[in-house]
Design an enzyme around this catalytic site. Structure first.
Site, short mmCIF file in Angstrom:
data_model
loop_
_atom_site.label_atom_id
_atom_site.label_comp_id
_atom_site.label_asym_id
_atom_site.label_seq_id
_atom_site.Cartn_x
_atom_site.Cartn_y
_atom_site.Cartn_z
N PRO A 9 -18.11 -2.83 -16.33
CA PRO A 9 -18.11 -1.48 -16.90
C PRO A 9 -19.16 -0.55 -16.30
CG PRO A 9 -18.87 -3.09 -18.50
CD PRO A 9 -18.29 -3.86 -17.35
N ASN A 10 -18.72 0.67 -16.09
CA ASN A 10 -19.57 1.78 -15.63
C ASN A 10 -19.95 1.71 -14.15
OD1 ASN A 10 -19.75 3.10 -18.26
ND2 ASN A 10 -20.96 1.30 -18.85
N ARG A 17 -24.00 7.94 -12.70
CA ARG A 17 -24.80 7.29 -13.75
C ARG A 17 -26.22 7.01 -13.26
NH1 ARG A 17 -23.64 0.80 -14.38
NH2 ARG A 17 -24.88 1.17 -16.23
N TYR A 22 -29.57 3.36 -10.20
CA TYR A 22 -28.46 2.80 -9.44
C TYR A 22 -28.20 3.50 -8.10
CZ TYR A 22 -27.67 0.48 -13.89
OH TYR A 22 -27.84 -0.28 -15.02
N ASN A 73 -20.43 -8.58 -10.37
CA ASN A 73 -21.44 -7.85 -11.12
C ASN A 73 -20.78 -7.51 -12.46
OD1 ASN A 73 -23.21 -6.13 -12.31
ND2 ASN A 73 -23.47 -4.77 -10.55
N ALA A 76 -22.82 -4.58 -17.93
CA ALA A 76 -23.34 -4.84 -19.29
C ALA A 76 -22.80 -6.14 -19.88
CB ALA A 76 -23.01 -3.66 -20.20
N GLU A 97 -23.57 -13.95 -8.52
CA GLU A 97 -23.85 -12.83 -9.42
C GLU A 97 -24.70 -11.79 -8.68
OE1 GLU A 97 -26.63 -14.07 -12.43
OE2 GLU A 97 -26.16 -12.38 -13.75
N HIS A 99 -26.67 -7.90 -9.19
CA HIS A 99 -27.07 -6.72 -9.97
C HIS A 99 -27.75 -5.75 -9.02
CE1 HIS A 99 -25.94 -8.62 -13.64
NE2 HIS A 99 -26.56 -9.70 -13.23
N ARG A 106 -36.39 -5.06 -16.42
CA ARG A 106 -35.90 -4.05 -17.36
C ARG A 106 -36.02 -4.52 -18.82
NH1 ARG A 106 -30.44 -1.59 -15.21
NH2 ARG A 106 -30.96 -0.07 -16.85
C1 DQA Z 1 -26.29 -3.94 -13.75
C2 DQA Z 1 -27.41 -4.22 -14.75
C3 DQA Z 1 -26.85 -4.29 -16.16
O1 DQA Z 1 -27.90 -4.57 -17.07
C4 DQA Z 1 -26.23 -2.96 -16.54
O2 DQA Z 1 -25.66 -3.03 -17.83
C5 DQA Z 1 -25.25 -2.49 -15.54
C6 DQA Z 1 -25.51 -2.70 -14.11
C7 DQA Z 1 -26.81 -3.75 -12.32
O3 DQA Z 1 -26.00 -3.80 -11.39
O4 DQA Z 1 -28.02 -3.53 -12.10
O5 DQA Z 1 -24.28 -1.82 -15.88
O6 DQA Z 1 -25.41 -5.07 -13.73
#
Ligand code: DQA
Length: 146
Positions: A9-10, A17, A22, A73, A76, A97, A99, A106
């Site tokens: 998501p997102n 965002r 990011y 990735n 959230a 994985e 990020h 964080r």
């Molecule tokens: C994320 C880190 C997550 O905590 C966050 O909710 C994201 C992006 C990252 O790529 O840094 O949406 O996965």
């Protein structure tokens, strides 16, 4: 070698965002960057992005018998989804994985990763380069496994 790159998501909102966290580059530039690397290195790659947990679970299940490796990735859902963890375990496709941000630096609620428990490796805090590192890792990992 066939890889599936899953974003949660997102991630489709990259560039808009929280650019301080990011970056300013978009999701489509992320896809182009990974595609270019894969093309130059003879890797087949497919991309999937969803804002829905069940859709991600479905995609992981559909990957069974089709893909050799997964870069994920979960965004959230990293911190909440036992369903994504279980799906990765169910198919047992080697997964890495990623990020974009340094989640370890964080908020407390980001300190647990469920999906990460089913992954052979994690990259965080490298921006988009983390995805390339993940692809490189899987290239080595899958070649050594043969
Ligand atoms: C994320 C880190 C997550 O905590 C966050 O909710 C994201 C992006 C990252 O790529 O840094 O949406 O996965």
């Amino acid at each position: 070698m066939k890889l599936l790159v899953i974003n949660g998501p997102n991630i489709n909102m990259l560039g808009i965002r929280e650019p301080g966290i990011y970056g300013k580059e978009t999701y489509s530039s992320l896809v182009s960057m990974i595609s270019d690397y894969c093309e130059s290195n003879g890797i087949d790659v497919e991309f999937f992005q969803s804002n829905h947990e069940g859709a991600i679970v479905d995609k992981i299940q559909e990957a069974y018998g089709v893909f050799d490796g997964i870069v994920i990735n979960p965004a959230a859902y990293t911190h909440t989804s036992v369903a994504i963890l279980d799906a990765l375990k169910a198919v047992s496709i080697p997964a890495v994985e990623v990020h974009i941000s340094a989640v370890n630096e964080r908020e407390d609620f980001r300190q647990i990763s469920y999906a990460g428990k089913a992954c052979v490796k994690t990259y965080m805090g490298l921006g988009f380069d983390g995805y390339i590192e993940a692809v490189k890792f899987l290239e080595n990992y899958l070649t050594q496994k043969k």
